[in-house]
Design a protein around this motif. Structure first.
Motif: not given
Length: 592
Positions: A451-468
């Motif tokens: 869960v900790e790793q997935f949460t960190a990944m979501e933070q990255v996805l939010a940091q770059y909202p327009d990226a693939g």
């Protein structure tokens, strides 16, 4: 010289742990003779006996203490609960994150040891039997229905069986204790065991039923029906996807799983890199992605061979991204498949240190780690490891301090690793660690995304909202939708929480593509709108003179911001006696 038995060709000992040369029953029998029973006793005590006693005896001791406290309620005793509460808060403040990791790991280890194997075997047996009654030309929709009903039925069967055991053991349980029980520890132990069995069965009944329903209602995995068309003038990223190289450290070494059924040494990997460098010179690659099992058993000599091979091709090395597979942090030794490494011993931490060191050498300046507090990925892997470099070297050299947590803490801190996109709407890469800490080889092959790793990944996805995003991991998140000839083909080693992982990823389906390895299977498909690419092993599945292959994938982002997968380029790696060839781009999806 012509020896009677040529040692360069190997012998039966090289097939000791090969699933292609031995049945699972034969391998289990052979390993029993090699198991270190001293380590086995310690492992069982740590994994089962002590936790079982704690689970069962806790309510007895707690109720006895509370009863005593209630009978002698004085101002002095009133301070005791407050002191205990203060101690718990202090421990949580100092070690909360580590305790949460330990609790999550222990919880999923229980699932991996008890629920997952039982549930998967029951589910796949039901599916296998049911599909026997389907004709070969049965529609995919009918097969999907069979798979869904088999998942629900297996969950119900296991749930009812666990409930029956729970009801049978319930009369022997006791949940209210007395301080006098401590004078009869044997009597207390039997009550504790009964309590433990009741708790585990109750959990198994609920969890198995929930897993069955979750599997039955999950969108079914399907083969990808078509690839996207390249947009005129649009940016396309070329990703060479390798996995399961299983580098060995000897020129005539054989690999754990394939034995003499696969190539000896690492010549094929070196020829592959030479071939790939020529392709890169003609049509540049953006990334060489290796999704785990770069080595066969995580030995230092294997990592040396792997890094030396890449060092001969600097143009490829500077584009290489690698993540850990279960063999890289293995608990199984090629010379002794039954070896058991304890998590409290130095060997499992040494394998993590070797993997971290190799990743730092290859990609330390190009990938970033996630700052959980700032919720950003701005610090490189090299910068994250640098303050601990001396301690890492000292532990690798001496194995001390024996109970050091440095390797485990760093291991959890550096994932996910992120190669940020070059532009806000570009392509980034996220490298996950999907390995579950385990003591036994079967559980070591199962995967887990914390869960900790997935949460960190979501933070990255939010940091770059327009990226693939290309999300890479080792284990496959779901079983493949293909008919199996034998039951053994159906018992996979997927993510323990793969269903949860895919459901959590569905909101990002338009922006991501998953790539993984582990099963050495060539499959390109989708599940719940998420595109999934499984890599074949270009090394493991053929003898020296056979031909293997891998793919170069092209990714692009369309006008709507969706990440698309273009028709891949299949690269054949010829055997020692054949010429190397490159096949033209495929017109349709191909599967092995």
């Amino acid at each position: 010289m012509k020896p009677l038995v040529d040692p360069r060709g190997g012998d039966i000992e090289d097939d000791a742990s090969s699933t292609k040369s031995n049945s699972l029953l034969m391998m289990a029998g052979n390993m029993l003779g090699e198991i270190s029973f001293a380590k086995l006793v310690v492992a069982w005590l740590a994994l089962f006996i002590v936790p079982a006693v704690i689970i069962g005896v806790t309510p007895l001791i707690a109720s006895a203490w509370l009863g005593k406290l209630a009978g002698r309620l004085t101002p002095a005793l009133g301070i005791v609960p407050l002191a205990i509460l203060a101690i718990i808060i202090t421990l949580g403040w100092l070690f909360g994150r580590r305790l949460l990791r330990l609790a999550e790991s222990s919880f999923w280890s229980l699932n991996a040891l008890v629920i997952e194997p039982v549930y998967i075997v029951c589910r796949e047996v039901m599916r296998h039997v049911a599909e026997k009654f389907l004709s070969d030309d049965a529609s995919p929709r009918n097969r999907e229905r069979i798979r869904a009903w088999a998942a629900a039925a297996s969950g119900l069967v296991i749930s009812l069986a666990a409930l029956a055991v729970f009801l049978a053991v319930w009369p022997s349980t006791r949940w209210i204790g007395q301080l006098s029980d401590l004078a009869a520890p044997l009597h207390l132990m039997w009550a504790a065991i009964a309590n433990t069995v009741a708790v585990i069965c109750a959990y198994l009944a609920v969890a198995a039923f929930a897993w069955g329903i979750a599997d039955a209602t999950m969108p079914p995995p399907r083969d990808l029906q078509r690839f996207a068309d390249a947009a005129n003038g649009g940016r396309a990223w070329r990703i060479a996807h390798l996995s399961d190289i299983h580098t060995v450290g000897e020129p005539y070494g054989f690999r754990i799983e394939c034995g003499r059924g696969g190539p000896q040494g690492d010549d094929r990997f070196r020829r592959l890199l030479t071939q790939l460098e020529a392709i890169h010179a003609d049509d540049p690659l953006d990334c060489l992605l290796i999704t785990g099992d770069a080595t066969d058993a995580g030995r230092s000599g294997e990592w040396a061979e792997f890094l030396d091979a890449l060092a001969e091709h600097p143009a490829l090395a500077e584009r290489t991204l690698v993540l850990p597979g279960n063999h890289d942090i293995n608990i199984v030794d090629r010379s002794n498949p039954a070896r058991l490494d304890l998590s409290i011993g130095p060997n499992s931490r040494l394998r993590k240190i070797r993997t971290l060191s190799a990743m730092d050498a290859l990609q330390g300046q190009r990938v970033h780690t996630v700052d959980r507090k700032q919720q950003t990925a701005d610090r490189t892997l090299a910068a994250t490891l640098a303050p601990h470099a001396d301690d890492i070297k000292a532990f690798a050299d001496t194995g001390r301090p024996v109970f050091s947590t440095l390797a485990s803490d760093l291991w959890a801190d550096v994932f996910p690793m992120v190669r940020p996109p070059e532009t806000p709407n570009g392509l980034g890469v996220i490298l996950l660690n999907s390995n579950a800490d385990a003591h036994f080889s079967f559980t070591n092959a199962l995967g887990l995304i914390s869960v900790e790793q997935f949460t960190a990944m979501e933070q990255v996805l939010a940091q770059y909202p327009d990226a693939g995003w290309l999300i890479a991991l080792h284990h496959h998140p779901i079983e493949y939708p293909r008919k199996a000839k034998v039951l053994a083909e159906r018992i996979g080693t997927t993510l323990i929480n793969g269903n949860w992982f895919l459901r959590r990823l569905q909101p990002y389906a338009d922006r991501i593509i998953l790539m993984h390895g582990h099963r050495h299977i060539d499959w390109i498909g989708e599940c719940g709108g998420i595109k999934i690419v499984s890599a074949p092993s270009p090394v493991m599945e053929s003898r020296n003179d056979g031909t293997t292959y891998f793919y170069i994938h092209s990714l692009t982002i369309d006008d709507t911001g969706r990440l698309q997968l273009l028709t891949p380029q299949r690269i054949d790696v010829a055997g020692d006696r054949d010429s190397t060839t490159i096949t033209p781009r495929l017109e349709s999806v191909q599967h092995s």
